[in-house]
Write a protein that holds these residues in place. Structure first.
Motif, mmCIF file in Angstrom:
data_model
loop_
_atom_site.group_PDB
_atom_site.id
_atom_site.type_symbol
_atom_site.label_atom_id
_atom_site.label_comp_id
_atom_site.label_asym_id
_atom_site.label_seq_id
_atom_site.Cartn_x
_atom_site.Cartn_y
_atom_site.Cartn_z
ATOM 1 N N LYS A 14 0.826 -1.204 0.000
ATOM 2 C CA LYS A 14 0.000 0.000 0.000
ATOM 3 C C LYS A 14 0.862 1.256 0.000
ATOM 4 C CE LYS A 14 -3.653 2.346 2.625
ATOM 5 N NZ LYS A 14 -4.523 2.288 3.831
ATOM 6 N N THR A 15 1.936 1.253 0.782
ATOM 7 C CA THR A 15 2.844 2.403 0.826
ATOM 8 C C THR A 15 3.445 2.679 -0.548
ATOM 9 O OG1 THR A 15 3.400 2.059 3.154
ATOM 10 C CG2 THR A 15 4.989 3.288 1.823
ATOM 11 N N VAL A 16 3.916 1.620 -1.211
ATOM 12 C CA VAL A 16 4.608 1.774 -2.488
ATOM 13 C C VAL A 16 3.657 2.175 -3.610
ATOM 14 C CG1 VAL A 16 5.899 0.526 -4.268
ATOM 15 C CG2 VAL A 16 6.495 0.232 -1.858
ATOM 16 N N LEU A 17 2.493 1.517 -3.692
ATOM 17 C CA LEU A 17 1.596 1.737 -4.824
ATOM 18 C C LEU A 17 0.584 2.861 -4.609
ATOM 19 C CD1 LEU A 17 0.738 -1.894 -6.009
ATOM 20 C CD2 LEU A 17 2.532 -0.370 -6.826
ATOM 21 N N LYS A 18 0.140 3.049 -3.366
ATOM 22 C CA LYS A 18 -0.965 3.967 -3.135
ATOM 23 C C LYS A 18 -0.580 5.230 -2.360
ATOM 24 C CE LYS A 18 -4.575 0.394 -3.143
ATOM 25 N NZ LYS A 18 -5.698 -0.193 -2.370
ATOM 26 N N THR A 19 0.109 5.054 -1.241
ATOM 27 C CA THR A 19 0.362 6.190 -0.355
ATOM 28 C C THR A 19 1.452 7.115 -0.884
ATOM 29 O OG1 THR A 19 -0.196 4.729 1.506
ATOM 30 C CG2 THR A 19 0.795 6.862 2.031
ATOM 31 N N ARG A 20 2.546 6.534 -1.384
ATOM 32 C CA ARG A 20 3.685 7.351 -1.819
ATOM 33 C C ARG A 20 4.211 6.909 -3.189
ATOM 34 N NH1 ARG A 20 7.529 6.025 2.764
ATOM 35 N NH2 ARG A 20 9.014 7.073 1.391
ATOM 36 N N PRO A 21 3.387 6.867 -4.202
ATOM 37 C CA PRO A 21 3.848 6.359 -5.503
ATOM 38 C C PRO A 21 4.963 7.181 -6.121
ATOM 39 C CG PRO A 21 1.716 7.446 -5.712
ATOM 40 C CD PRO A 21 1.992 7.320 -4.246
ATOM 41 N N ASN A 22 5.033 8.486 -5.826
ATOM 42 C CA ASN A 22 6.090 9.314 -6.413
ATOM 43 C C ASN A 22 7.465 8.964 -5.867
ATOM 44 O OD1 ASN A 22 4.221 10.708 -7.946
ATOM 45 N ND2 ASN A 22 3.971 12.351 -6.445
ATOM 46 N N ASP A 23 7.499 8.372 -4.671
ATOM 47 C CA ASP A 23 8.781 7.964 -4.083
ATOM 48 C C ASP A 23 9.252 6.618 -4.630
ATOM 49 O OD1 ASP A 23 8.889 10.216 -2.502
ATOM 50 O OD2 ASP A 23 7.957 9.263 -0.761
ATOM 51 N N PHE A 24 8.361 5.926 -5.348
ATOM 52 C CA PHE A 24 8.687 4.597 -5.862
ATOM 53 C C PHE A 24 8.231 4.496 -7.317
ATOM 54 C CE2 PHE A 24 7.741 4.331 -1.310
ATOM 55 C CZ PHE A 24 8.978 3.892 -0.826
ATOM 56 N N PRO A 25 8.917 5.211 -8.216
ATOM 57 C CA PRO A 25 8.526 5.192 -9.633
ATOM 58 C C PRO A 25 8.762 3.828 -10.262
ATOM 59 C CG PRO A 25 10.636 6.265 -9.361
ATOM 60 C CD PRO A 25 10.120 6.018 -7.976
ATOM 61 N N LYS A 26 8.192 3.653 -11.421
ATOM 62 C CA LYS A 26 8.359 2.403 -12.142
ATOM 63 C C LYS A 26 9.823 2.209 -12.517
ATOM 64 C CE LYS A 26 5.419 -0.326 -14.975
ATOM 65 N NZ LYS A 26 4.144 -0.322 -15.721
ATOM 66 N N SER A 27 10.309 1.004 -12.332
ATOM 67 C CA SER A 27 11.709 0.726 -12.652
ATOM 68 C C SER A 27 11.906 0.629 -14.159
ATOM 69 C CB SER A 27 12.138 -0.594 -11.992
ATOM 70 O OG SER A 27 13.425 -0.974 -12.444
ATOM 71 N N ASP A 28 13.028 1.137 -14.628
ATOM 72 C CA ASP A 28 13.366 1.036 -16.052
ATOM 73 C C ASP A 28 13.851 -0.358 -16.431
ATOM 74 O OD1 ASP A 28 12.727 3.625 -16.696
ATOM 75 O OD2 ASP A 28 14.747 4.396 -16.333
ATOM 76 N N ARG A 29 14.183 -1.167 -15.438
ATOM 77 C CA ARG A 29 14.836 -2.445 -15.749
ATOM 78 C C ARG A 29 13.937 -3.395 -16.543
ATOM 79 N NH1 ARG A 29 19.643 -2.841 -13.343
ATOM 80 N NH2 ARG A 29 20.086 -1.391 -11.647
ATOM 81 N N ILE A 30 12.671 -3.495 -16.133
ATOM 82 C CA ILE A 30 11.767 -4.379 -16.857
ATOM 83 C C ILE A 30 11.467 -3.802 -18.240
ATOM 84 C CG2 ILE A 30 9.453 -5.386 -16.861
ATOM 85 C CD1 ILE A 30 11.333 -6.650 -14.862
ATOM 86 N N GLY A 31 11.339 -2.495 -18.315
ATOM 87 C CA GLY A 31 10.965 -1.863 -19.572
ATOM 88 C C GLY A 31 12.037 -1.884 -20.639
ATOM 89 N N GLU A 32 13.296 -2.116 -20.245
ATOM 90 C CA GLU A 32 14.384 -2.063 -21.222
ATOM 91 C C GLU A 32 14.116 -2.968 -22.421
ATOM 92 O OE1 GLU A 32 16.998 -0.297 -21.532
ATOM 93 O OE2 GLU A 32 17.558 0.535 -19.595
ATOM 94 N N GLY A 33 13.628 -4.171 -22.164
ATOM 95 C CA GLY A 33 13.423 -5.117 -23.255
ATOM 96 C C GLY A 33 12.217 -4.820 -24.116
ATOM 97 N N LEU A 34 11.323 -3.934 -23.648
ATOM 98 C CA LEU A 34 10.076 -3.664 -24.369
ATOM 99 C C LEU A 34 10.111 -2.374 -25.183
ATOM 100 C CD1 LEU A 34 7.533 -4.659 -21.575
ATOM 101 C CD2 LEU A 34 8.235 -6.027 -23.543
#
Length: 450
Positions: free
Chosen positions: A60-80
């Motif tokens: 909940k903290t990561v996805l809902k309460t403080r999403p700006n502090d935990f942006p989407k990682s570039d690592r998974i997106g590199e291949g896409l």
């Protein structure tokens, strides 16, 4: 009661080289069994730390309460990126916020009712195609892929899958699926942004062909919008929506990026979910009979029928629990943090795994069992709020979640109204994760007309 299959887990300790190899092949069987019980687990590499989190309040903290502090990682997106470019699936910050401001209105309020006739037509077409396979053993993922792609093209561009451009995109995407591993080497080794990424030649080629086909569709639609002949579908809605902040609409290139993710997310995930749901119906015939009875109400194209498909919705939700199409989501710590007495450094990878969360032994009753009635129990309702993330959650929740929860139950019910699906004992599917959770060797079911 038959337990739905899940992949074997690896031993707790393996070398980084072995882990990377397993991860590239299948991220599910690459994980240790303890993740179905752990609240948090740490994985160490020479380059960064990764933390998988199952504890609901941390998620909940990561996805809902403080999403700006935990942006989407570039690592998974590199291949896409060869396919998705700078789409909303991969961006962060102000770019992502602008994209969502333009995209979200297309999926709000009455738009589901507006797109329902196109979904209905795709469901009818899927039933007609399946009727030509009566009595045969069918690879059902191929059928659900066809149906889901048809939905996307009908709702987005008002063309059926049989349209030559739609068919070309669909066919080329099958090539892309076979060539694209879920992870690029940059997922394990941090590479400078200026260093060119290495992709397989056929992956680059397929991505380029798909983007060129989408560009043709997009440019054609822009021309029709300009001369006032464009149909009122999702593409027109998105392409004519003005960002209230900067006053601009998407450029052609920006729209191509978004259409690519709409096709990937809307087609690939729905195809996965529908295929696994049909397999669960084949292995739980008592539920299949109940859905078939409920589905007799589907006779005319009327959005109100969705309120009557309650069992179908519960079954589809349960399939999404057992086989979430997107098995893992990765965020990155943008600031120092402390979770469960662990010091999380900037740049650490925070992994939220719907696959493990949805089967967590300390959260769910009968976590590995198929039980659509669970959504009406106290435990099921609590877990649906705290430990159920088939479409992510918070600010980055999938804008098409409501769309998917109409499409899935509708097509499922429409097919089961006319057909019975039966499992093939010698072909038990093994879940693996590539772009989404699919079966290693397909899902084979016998199709019998009712």
């Amino acid at each position: 009661m038959t337990l739905p299959p899940k992949p074997d887990s690896r031993p707790d300790k393996v070398s980084l080289w072995r882990y990377a190899k397993l991860f590239r092949q299948d991220i599910l069987s690459a994980q240790p069994a303890r993740l179905y019980r752990a609240w948090m687990a740490e994985f160490k590499t020479p380059f960064f730390r990764s933390y998988l989190m199952n504890q609901p309040d941390l998620i909940k903290t990561v996805l809902k309460t403080r999403p700006n502090d935990f942006p989407k990682s570039d690592r998974i997106g590199e291949g896409l990126r060869p396919l998705l470019g700078n789409s909303v699936f991969l961006t962060n910050g102000e770019t992502w916020k602008r994209q969502r401001r333009i995209i979200d209105p297309a999926f709000e309020g009455g738009r589901l009712r507006d797109t329902f006739p196109a979904m209905w037509d795709a469901a009818e077409a899927a039933a007609e195609r399946l009727g030509t396979r009566e009595g045969q053993v069918v690879e059902i993922e191929a059928e659900t892929s066809h149906a889901a792609a048809d939905v996307i093209f009908r709702t987005l561009f008002s063309i059926p899958i049989d349209h030559h451009l739609a068919r070309d995109v669909f066919d080329e995407f099958k090539t892309y699926q076979r060539s694209q591993p879920i992870l690029n080497i940059a997922a394990f080794i941090p590479l400078p942004r200026w260093l060119p990424r290495i992709f397989r030649r056929d992956t680059r080629s397929s991505a380029a062909k798909i983007r060129q086909l989408i560009t043709t569709l997009t440019e054609d639609r822009m021309a029709k919008i300009k001369d006032g002949t464009a149909p009122s579908d999702l593409a027109t809605k998105i392409m004519t929506t003005v960002d209230p902040v900067d006053g601009d609409t998407f450029t052609t290139q920006e729209m191509v990026d978004q259409v690519a993710i709409f096709f990937l997310a809307g087609h690939e995930t729905s195809a996965s979910a529908l295929a696994w749901t049909l397999y669960l119906m084949a292995t739980h015939p008592e539920w299949q009979d109940r859905l078939a009875q409920e589905a007799q109400q589907i006779d005319t194209c009327d959005f109100s029928v969705m309120s009557k498909l309650r069992l179908s919705r519960d079954v589809f939700r349960e399939a999404l629990r057992l086989y979430p199409p997107v098995p893992m989501m990765v965020r990155e710590a943008a600031c120092p943090e402390e979770f469960r007495a662990r010091n999380i450094k900037v740049g650490s990878q925070l992994v939220i795994s719907p696959w493990h969360l949805h089967r967590h032994e300390r959260l769910w009753d009968n976590p590995d069992g198929f039980d659509p009635d669970r959504w009406h129990t106290e435990n099921g309702q609590k877990c649906s709020r705290e430990a159920y993330l088939p479409f992510s959650a918070g600010a980055r929740v999938c804008p098409g979640a409501g769309f998917a929860m109409v499409e899935g139950p509708l097509i499922l019910s429409r097919l089961l109204r006319d057909f019975r699906v039966e499992a093939v004992d010698t072909r038990v599917p093994v879940p693996v994760a590539h772009l989404t959770v699919r079966s290693k060797d397909g899902i084979w079911l016998r199709v019998v007309r009712r």
